[in-house]
Design a protein around this motif. Structure first.
Motif, PDB file in Angstrom:
ATOM      1  N   THR A 208      22.369  46.407  40.224  1.00 46.03           N
ATOM      2  CA  THR A 208      23.820  47.585  41.054  1.00 46.03           C
ATOM      3  C   THR A 208      23.359  48.038  42.091  1.00 46.03           C
ATOM      4  OG1 THR A 208      22.322  49.119  39.568  1.00 46.03           O
ATOM      5  CG2 THR A 208      24.146  48.281  38.594  1.00 46.03           C
ATOM      6  N   LYS A 209      22.335  46.623  42.899  1.00 45.90           N
ATOM      7  CA  LYS A 209      21.415  47.377  44.417  1.00 45.90           C
ATOM      8  C   LYS A 209      22.560  46.852  45.109  1.00 45.90           C
ATOM      9  CE  LYS A 209      17.234  47.135  46.557  1.00 45.90           C
ATOM     10  NZ  LYS A 209      15.293  46.495  46.350  1.00 45.90           N
ATOM     11  N   GLY A 210      22.926  48.031  45.938  1.00 49.53           N
ATOM     12  CA  GLY A 210      23.333  47.246  47.324  1.00 49.53           C
ATOM     13  C   GLY A 210      24.742  46.686  47.114  1.00 49.53           C
ATOM     14  N   GLU A 211      25.228  44.998  47.205  1.00 48.93           N
ATOM     15  CA  GLU A 211      26.296  44.552  47.036  1.00 48.93           C
ATOM     16  C   GLU A 211      25.997  43.806  45.764  1.00 48.93           C
ATOM     17  OE1 GLU A 211      25.783  40.441  50.333  1.00 48.93           O
ATOM     18  OE2 GLU A 211      27.406  42.321  50.519  1.00 48.93           O
ATOM     19  N   ASP A 212      24.963  43.764  45.710  1.00 52.15           N
ATOM     20  CA  ASP A 212      24.404  42.705  44.505  1.00 52.15           C
ATOM     21  C   ASP A 212      26.116  42.706  43.429  1.00 52.15           C
ATOM     22  OD1 ASP A 212      22.744  40.608  45.529  1.00 52.15           O
ATOM     23  OD2 ASP A 212      21.039  41.738  44.678  1.00 52.15           O
ATOM     24  N   MET A 213      25.792  44.951  43.138  1.00 50.45           N
ATOM     25  CA  MET A 213      27.251  45.152  42.019  1.00 50.45           C
ATOM     26  C   MET A 213      28.055  44.115  42.309  1.00 50.45           C
ATOM     27  SD  MET A 213      28.293  48.680  41.798  1.00 50.45           S
ATOM     28  CE  MET A 213      28.630  49.470  40.350  1.00 50.45           C
ATOM     29  N   GLN A 214      28.632  43.408  42.591  1.00 53.85           N
ATOM     30  CA  GLN A 214      29.420  43.089  43.454  1.00 53.85           C
ATOM     31  C   GLN A 214      29.783  42.040  41.784  1.00 53.85           C
ATOM     32  OE1 GLN A 214      29.737  39.811  46.124  1.00 53.85           O
ATOM     33  NE2 GLN A 214      28.543  40.482  47.242  1.00 53.85           N
ATOM     34  N   ARG A 215      28.612  41.698  41.211  1.00 49.95           N
ATOM     35  CA  ARG A 215      29.121  40.563  40.126  1.00 49.95           C
ATOM     36  C   ARG A 215      29.488  41.555  38.633  1.00 49.95           C
ATOM     37  NH1 ARG A 215      26.007  36.400  43.375  1.00 49.95           N
ATOM     38  NH2 ARG A 215      25.337  37.658  44.796  1.00 49.95           N
ATOM     39  N   ILE A 216      29.058  42.521  38.649  1.00 50.03           N
ATOM     40  CA  ILE A 216      29.980  42.793  37.610  1.00 50.03           C
ATOM     41  C   ILE A 216      31.005  43.088  38.161  1.00 50.03           C
ATOM     42  CG2 ILE A 216      28.927  45.123  38.199  1.00 50.03           C
ATOM     43  CD1 ILE A 216      29.248  45.016  34.649  1.00 50.03           C
ATOM     44  N   TRP A 217      31.276  43.794  38.995  1.00 48.42           N
ATOM     45  CA  TRP A 217      32.577  44.589  40.039  1.00 48.42           C
ATOM     46  C   TRP A 217      33.638  43.331  39.897  1.00 48.42           C
ATOM     47  CZ3 TRP A 217      34.965  48.633  40.534  1.00 48.42           C
ATOM     48  CH2 TRP A 217      36.125  48.681  41.032  1.00 48.42           C
ATOM     49  N   TYR A 218      33.368  42.111  40.281  1.00 49.08           N
ATOM     50  CA  TYR A 218      34.673  41.016  40.093  1.00 49.08           C
ATOM     51  C   TYR A 218      34.934  40.937  38.507  1.00 49.08           C
ATOM     52  CZ  TYR A 218      34.651  41.544  44.763  1.00 49.08           C
ATOM     53  OH  TYR A 218      34.359  41.939  46.285  1.00 49.08           O
ATOM     54  N   GLY A 219      33.625  40.615  37.970  1.00 47.28           N
ATOM     55  CA  GLY A 219      34.102  40.815  36.259  1.00 47.28           C
ATOM     56  C   GLY A 219      35.034  41.210  35.284  1.00 47.28           C
ATOM     57  N   LEU A 220      35.197  42.556  36.612  1.00 47.65           N
ATOM     58  CA  LEU A 220      36.005  43.972  35.155  1.00 47.65           C
ATOM     59  C   LEU A 220      37.239  43.666  35.911  1.00 47.65           C
ATOM     60  CD1 LEU A 220      32.925  45.661  34.510  1.00 47.65           C
ATOM     61  CD2 LEU A 220      34.592  44.711  32.174  1.00 47.65           C
ATOM     62  N   VAL A 221      37.114  43.752  37.318  1.00 44.45           N
ATOM     63  CA  VAL A 221      38.494  45.076  38.317  1.00 44.45           C
ATOM     64  C   VAL A 221      39.586  43.396  38.516  1.00 44.45           C
ATOM     65  CG1 VAL A 221      37.491  44.160  40.274  1.00 44.45           C
ATOM     66  CG2 VAL A 221      38.823  45.938  40.489  1.00 44.45           C
ATOM     67  N   SER A 222      39.117  42.317  38.390  1.00 48.95           N
ATOM     68  CA  SER A 222      40.013  41.101  38.958  1.00 48.95           C
ATOM     69  C   SER A 222      40.932  41.146  37.688  1.00 48.95           C
ATOM     70  CB  SER A 222      39.274  39.886  39.188  1.00 48.95           C
ATOM     71  OG  SER A 222      38.497  39.973  40.276  1.00 48.95           O
ATOM     72  N   SER A 223      40.089  41.708  36.781  1.00 41.23           N
ATOM     73  CA  SER A 223      41.880  41.885  35.627  1.00 41.23           C
ATOM     74  C   SER A 223      42.679  42.837  35.539  1.00 41.23           C
ATOM     75  CB  SER A 223      40.966  41.486  34.269  1.00 41.23           C
ATOM     76  OG  SER A 223      40.811  40.267  33.633  1.00 41.23           O
ATOM     77  N   VAL A 224      42.262  43.627  36.493  1.00 44.22           N
ATOM     78  CA  VAL A 224      42.788  45.462  36.978  1.00 44.22           C
ATOM     79  C   VAL A 224      44.075  45.188  38.169  1.00 44.22           C
ATOM     80  CG1 VAL A 224      42.844  47.504  36.343  1.00 44.22           C
ATOM     81  CG2 VAL A 224      41.125  46.174  35.026  1.00 44.22           C
ATOM     82  N   THR A 225      43.251  44.713  38.981  1.00 46.71           N
ATOM     83  CA  THR A 225      44.442  44.810  40.018  1.00 46.71           C
ATOM     84  C   THR A 225      43.661  43.685  40.953  1.00 46.71           C
ATOM     85  OG1 THR A 225      44.451  46.458  41.987  1.00 46.71           O
ATOM     86  CG2 THR A 225      42.261  46.360  41.686  1.00 46.71           C
ATOM     87  N   THR A 226      44.523  43.317  41.524  1.00 46.43           N
ATOM     88  CA  THR A 226      44.301  42.225  42.530  1.00 46.43           C
ATOM     89  C   THR A 226      44.385  42.446  44.116  1.00 46.43           C
ATOM     90  OG1 THR A 226      46.000  41.235  41.027  1.00 46.43           O
ATOM     91  CG2 THR A 226      45.310  39.671  43.546  1.00 46.43           C
ATOM     92  N   SER A 227      43.145  41.881  44.362  1.00 49.59           N
ATOM     93  CA  SER A 227      42.672  42.689  46.241  1.00 49.59           C
ATOM     94  C   SER A 227      42.259  41.792  46.928  1.00 49.59           C
ATOM     95  CB  SER A 227      42.533  44.183  46.355  1.00 49.59           C
ATOM     96  OG  SER A 227      41.197  44.178  45.350  1.00 49.59           O
ATOM     97  N   SER A 228      41.547  42.000  47.901  1.00 47.63           N
ATOM     98  CA  SER A 228      40.828  40.993  48.563  1.00 47.63           C
ATOM     99  C   SER A 228      39.375  41.274  48.867  1.00 47.63           C
ATOM    100  CB  SER A 228      41.441  40.832  50.301  1.00 47.63           C
ATOM    101  OG  SER A 228      40.810  41.987  50.929  1.00 47.63           O
ATOM    102  N   THR A 229      38.078  40.192  48.922  1.00 45.27           N
ATOM    103  CA  THR A 229      37.101  41.218  48.915  1.00 45.27           C
ATOM    104  C   THR A 229      36.405  42.009  50.271  1.00 45.27           C
ATOM    105  OG1 THR A 229      36.369  39.384  50.251  1.00 45.27           O
ATOM    106  CG2 THR A 229      36.495  39.294  48.066  1.00 45.27           C
TER     107      THR A 229
END
Length: 490
Positions: A208-229
């Motif tokens: 959860t440090k800086g942009e490393d949070m994208q690991r869990i974020w994209y593991g969850l949000v991509s099933s909810v909404t479709t958007s660019s990085t």
């Protein structure tokens, strides 16, 4: 300036300078003496793929064996240092001949004057471009004014983030079956409860440090909404950090943290990866590249499995986004050896050549110019391909420049993103630590980006470019399906 800040800045500057010296080495960017008394060009390539160091060394040696007049000096720098060192190298006129870069696209790299065309005269032959699927070379993506500057390196169906890795040992200790992974958010919470109750391991190793949070974020949000990085929704034409789907996903992450299901601390990705590999966590969200990272650490595929991301309880409402831009390697504007760079690029992208054969042997991922079904042998990478190929797991995002060609000349979107870069991740970090709503923390960021985009497009339109917000808005798009090329004509 505050004296303490001045001292800190001096230390940082000195550290970066030291990194630059180490990366550049002592050889010059001119010719060096080769074996046999002849001249030998040294071609310098930089990236941040630490797990590929030996592979790159072997590839360079093989290339020189086939092209004795060119020596490859391939250097890898840690990613965090690389993002500072490469810009400094260009500023001091010590840039490498070729470099890896995916933080910004063609337009920004041209504006920074970092790149030159792939070939010495800017044109590439048909026998080169035919290695890729049709539509891989586009004006504004990797071509500008008819000259080709980049080439798709990784493909975009299997390659990417949004996979869930399960540690077999931890799951077994918890009485869970890795062959029946969590499928929903409730399943995930239930699995976490069991891991916490029956093992000494954490449930989710989530950086959860800086942009490393994208690991869990994209593991969850991509099933909810479709958007660019870039946190942009092409259906509505809006930056969407504070839209309902994003807020729902972030609130779930906060729920996981509050329940003690995220490993404690503000950790970076390296710490979390090691935590998972050491059996100190049962679940880790990340991307295709993890196979080679763990292989290089001696954590073999026998110890873990990969599973699809988890869906919200009501089912999938979004998908991972695929873009046309898989361009990663570029030829430096400062190179004195454009012919050697072009020779190497053609060798590197030979679908049947040494580079490709060894790339797949080492399970580094999937390439865009190769038959992946034929080449992939790694068992976990095969699992990833099965997951990624599922309809709707990843979908092709709309491409504004295919709707409005003048977008290739527009700077409005780029300028909107360069205002407080990484602000979205900083807002998430702040909200996660403080427990605040992401809506309140992120509102100003969204407003700033949206205003910059809309006003920038208006100014460019007044200057003669055929651009508007309509170029970025695709209201009829079903966001769980590909936006295909024929849709631009409707």
């Amino acid at each position: 300036m505050n004296p303490r800040r001045r001292g800190t800045a001096a230390i940082i500057t000195a550290a970066i300078a030291s990194l630059l010296v180490a990366a550049c080495g002592t050889s010059t960017n001119g010719n060096s003496s080769g074996g046999g008394g002849g001249t030998q060009t040294t071609l310098k390539i930089w990236d941040f793929s630490a797990e590929q160091v030996q592979f790159h060394k072997d590839a360079g040696a093989q290339f020189t064996k086939e092209h004795p007049n060119i020596k490859i000096e391939w250097r890898s720098i840690t990613q965090a240092d690389y993002m500072k060192t490469l810009p400094l190298a260009f500023q001091s006129n010590q840039a490498p001949d070729m470099f890896y870069w995916n933080a910004t696209g063609l337009s920004e790299l041209l504006d920074q004057k970092w790149i030159r065309p792939l070939s010495p005269d800017g044109t590439v032959p048909a026998d080169f471009t035919k290695r890729w699927p049709d539509g891989s070379f586009l004006e504004g993506i990797n071509m500008q004014d008819g000259k080709t500057y980049g080439f798709p390196f990784t493909e975009n169906l299997y390659w990417g983030s949004g996979y869930m890795f399960l540690n077999k040992q931890v799951f077994q200790q918890a009485g869970l079956d890795v062959n029946h992974p969590p499928k929903t958010w409730t399943d995930l919470k239930n699995a976490c409860a069991q891991i916490k109750a029956k093992t000494k391991a954490e449930c989710i190793a989530a950086p959860t440090k800086g942009e490393d949070m994208q690991r869990i974020w994209y593991g969850l949000v991509s099933s909810v909404t479709t958007s660019s990085t870039d946190f942009f929704d092409y259906k509505t034409g809006k930056f969407n950090l504070t839209e309902p789907g994003q807020l729902k996903t972030f609130a779930f992450i906060q729920e996981l943290k509050k329940a003690g299901y995220l490993a404690p601390g503000t950790n970076d990705k390296n710490f979390s990866r090691q935590q998972f590999a050491a059996g100190q966590a049962g679940i880790y969200f990340d991307g295709t590249w993890m196979l080679s990272v763990w292989d290089s650490q001696g954590f073999s595929s026998d110890n873990y499995v990969v599973a699809p991301r988890v869906d919200p309880d009501e089912g999938q409402t979004g998908a991972g986004g695929r873009t046309y831009d898989g361009n990663k390697y570029w030829v430096s504007s400062q190179t004195k050896h454009p012919d050697a760079a072009w020779t190497f690029i053609q060798w590197m992208t030979d679908p049947n050549g040494y580079f490709v054969q060894q790339y797949y042997k080492n399970a580094f991922g999937t390439l865009s110019y190769v038959d992946n079904q034929k080449m992939v042998t790694h068992p976990v990478l095969k699992q990833i391909m099965q997951i990624g190929a599922k309809p709707g797991y990843r979908v092709q995002l709309p491409e504004p420049l295919l709707k409005c060609p003048d977008i290739a000349k527009s700077k409005a979107y780029v300028n909107a993103l360069t205002k407080t870069p990484d602000a979205e991740w900083e807002a998430m970090n702040e909200a996660l630590v403080s427990g605040q709503s992401l809506a309140s923390v992120g509102a100003a960021i969204v407003k700033q980006r949206q205003t910059a985009l809309e006003e920038g497009l208006k100014q460019e339109a007044a200057g003669g470019l055929k651009v508007s917000m309509d170029c970025y808005t695709f209201p009829d798009w079903d966001t769980t399906k590909d936006y295909t090329s024929d849709m631009y004509k409707s």
